[in-house]
Enzyme design. Structure first.
Site, mmCIF file in Angstrom:
data_model
loop_
_atom_site.group_PDB
_atom_site.id
_atom_site.type_symbol
_atom_site.label_atom_id
_atom_site.label_comp_id
_atom_site.label_asym_id
_atom_site.label_seq_id
_atom_site.Cartn_x
_atom_site.Cartn_y
_atom_site.Cartn_z
ATOM 1 N N ASP A 195 0.789 -1.197 -0.138
ATOM 2 C CA ASP A 195 -0.080 0.138 0.015
ATOM 3 C C ASP A 195 0.936 1.372 0.124
ATOM 4 O OD1 ASP A 195 -2.583 0.855 -0.183
ATOM 5 O OD2 ASP A 195 -3.256 -0.102 1.718
ATOM 6 N N ASP A 281 -10.275 2.695 -3.905
ATOM 7 C CA ASP A 281 -10.888 1.771 -3.340
ATOM 8 C C ASP A 281 -12.189 1.389 -3.988
ATOM 9 O OD1 ASP A 281 -8.612 1.531 -1.902
ATOM 10 O OD2 ASP A 281 -9.446 1.408 -0.061
#
Ligand code: GAL
Length: 605
Positions: A195, A281
């Protein structure tokens, strides 16, 4: 020296010189010189899009070992594993703290099997042994910065790291080699998702930093703002991590880059990892799913075996895609299938509805996604109707998705010209969801209900039997240099080289590949062809553009053209080259290079 360059340097010193490093050295000298390589992230991993399960969409931070083990078991018992679902990945929430010597301690209240007598870190080895014992593969998560996403965005959730500011720095920044060694060599993971919140969301102004809970990190990513971001530094961090992963994880370790398409990561991801997010997302609603499709749909030249665009994990089983919304769930799966996207399930497989199983386990849909040619589908738009054509391996083999983005029923159709089939020829058509077969000639038309889709597999007769058009082999084309400088970067979500369209979206009149000048495309011809033909076109700008063709680094063709004086066609012997390179160069344009196209570009057997 800045922290970033130090981290990159440390990793570089520790590593043998890799292909990626060689390619980088090459491009630093003269990016438009032929490389003779297919310079993507080259490992043995992810030769087809990864398939598996990740807990984030089901559980977010509320994850524990019992749930993950039970889901892994369910993946086997339900038969999903035999259909190809293989990875069981842990997401954010497993790290408890970083010890003074830099090692990571696992949160053993949620991952109890990690507790190891006499060890102050614990070990995931019992967990990965269990996953491997089921015949599956195990994945884990880190962040490229010092801190993870949960620490910034889910401050009220359980399972956050604990301790001092330094102890809570569980991201891999400054620890690339140490962490990858632990994760791959000691814990035996097979896959890692990396990430990027740590280099994006820890500025002075971010609440947890302001409150003193975290150190400031001068952002390398400013979300939605490419000029204010530092793409090179972000790419450098992922490159160093990738080297460490290959060193400790070997060639089969999968690297998933999760920088949400920020800092141009959708454009350099293929050089640095096996899959790379292209969007924010996904959420369990139709609008979010469609917007993630749009982030990836024009990027066919940026995906292929070993390197995949990633529009995020599946939301099937949740919200607009749950068992009460099978049309939407099927459309979501249809689009991920045709886009050669990773198929990472995100719902609780312990309670899987049979109707959802029938969608995600459909072997014919999975086979289209997993086709070894690794071509991402190419779109044609008509209002809310979208048709996506994916060239499969095998003569005349195609998959077609017809998809309705909207809430009213629409007509959608695909023509033989779009499929590259000979006019008047008959094709065999298999409907993957209806499980039915028929023959068709020249065109297939369907009526799609709101949010509906049809997924077809066709076998037809190519219009030119000896020719393979580059537009039908995007998985074997690599955009090594795209002609953009950071200052002239396109808005996020647009790709600077495209199948069938110019970089600004204008549809090409000929079958071809659109790009900017000052670009270099690498084509993996693999000694299977002997000639290359194209009609190069200058689409914009006033200056001449020189078009060059190289076969294994040897210049075999060169012509010049401008918008007013068409370049003569190129028809050259490529002598069974491994790599063919297409270079378009111009002196014009300091702000944005002219757009060009490699019209009707094709390789002949
Ligand atoms: C986000 C990422 C999600 C999930 C989450 C964990 O940045 O895109 O997929 O991993 O962080 O905190």
């Amino acid at each position: 020296m800045s922290r970033v360059s130090r981290a990159v340097l440390i990793a570089a010193i520790a590593m043998p010189i890799s292909t990626a490093a060689a390619a980088q050295a090459h491009s630093q000298s003269d990016p438009l010189a032929p490389s003779g390589q297919f310079s993507v992230y080259r490992t043995a991993a992810a030769q087809t899009p990864p398939m598996g399960w990740n807990p984030w969409n089901a559980f977010h931070a509320d994850v524990d070992e019992a749930k993950v083990r039970a889901v892994a078991k369910a993946m086997v018992d339900s038969g999903l594993a035999t259909r190809g679902y293989r990875f069981v990945n842990i997401d954010d929430g497993w790290a408890l703290r970083r010890l003074a010597d830099g090692r990571l301690r696992i949160r053993d209240n949620t991952f109890p099997s990690s507790a190891t007598p006499g060890s102050d870190t614990g070990s995931f080895k019992p967990f990965t042994d269990y996953i491997h014992g089921l015949g599956l593969k195990a994945g884990i998560y880190t962040d490229i910065g010092r801190n993870t996403c949960m620490q910034r965005w889910d401050a009220d959730t359980p399972n956050l790291p604990v301790g001092t500011v330094a102890e809570r720095q569980v991201g891999s920044y400054g620890h690339a080699v140490q962490d990858m060694r632990t994760i791959f060599a000691d814990w035996h993971f097979d896959y890692i998702k990396v990430d990027a919140c740590g280099v994006a969301d820890y500025t002075h102004a971010d609440p947890p930093v302001t409150s003193g809970a975290y150190d400031t990190f001068a952002p390398l990513i400013v979300r939605g703002n490419i000029p204010a971001s530092n793409p090179q530094a972000v790419e450098g961090l992922y490159a160093a991590l990738g080297e460490a992963i290959q060193r400790w994880g070997g060639g089969n370790a999968t690297l998933s880059i999760c920088a949400w398409g920020e800092a141009l990561s959708a454009l350099w991801g293929g050089k640095r990892g096996n899959l790379y997010r292209t969007s924010p997302d996904i959420e369990s609603n139709w609008k979010s799913m469609v917007s993630n499709i749009d982030s990836v749909i024009d990027g066919a030249l940026y995906a292929g075996p070993g390197h995949w665009n990633d529009p995020d994990m599946l939301e099937i089983g949740h919200g607009d895609f749950d068992a009460a919304h099978l049309t939407e769930a099927r459309s979501h799966f249809t689009m991920w299938t045709i886009m050669a996207s990773p198929l990472l399930l995100g719902y609780d497989l312990r309670q899987s509805a049979p109707a959802l199983f029938d969608i995600v386990a459909n072997p014919e849909a999975i086979a289209i996604n997993q086709d070894p040619a690794g071509n991402q589908g190419v779109p044609y738009r008509n209002g809310d109707a979208m048709v996506v054509v994916k060239t499969l391996s095998g003569t005349g083999a195609r998959a077609v998705a017809l998809f309705n983005r909207g809430t009213k029923s629409v007509e959608a159709s695909v023509s033989w010209a779009q499929l590259g089939f000979a006019a008047g020829s008959v094709a065999k058509v298999r409907d993957v969801w209806a499980h039915s077969d028929r023959d068709a000639t020249d065109r297939i038309s369907v009526t799609l209900p709101a949010h509906g889709s049809v997924l077809l597999r066709l076998r037809g007769t190519p219009s030119e039997v000896a020719a393979t058009f580059l537009t039908n082999m995007p998985g074997r084309v690599n955009v090594a240099v795209d002609g953009l400088t950071q200052a002239t970067a396109l808005p996020m979500g647009q790709f600077p080289a495209r199948v069938g369209a110019a970089p600004d979206g204008r549809i090409l009149k000929t079958n071809g590949i659109g790009a900017f000048a000052n670009s270099r495309l690498e084509v993996r011809a693999d000694r299977a062809f002997h000639r290359f033909l194209t009609a190069p076109i200058v689409l914009s700008g006033g200056q001449p553009v020189r078009f060059r063709v190289y076969a294994d680094r040897k210049l075999v063709g060169e012509v010049t053209g401008s918008p007013t004086r068409a370049a003569p066609p190129i028809d050259v012997d490529i002598a069974s080259a491994k790599i063919v390179e297409l270079v378009a160069m111009t002196n014009a344009g300091t702000t944005r290079p002219p757009m060009i196209a490699w019209g009707n570009a094709r390789l002949m057997r």
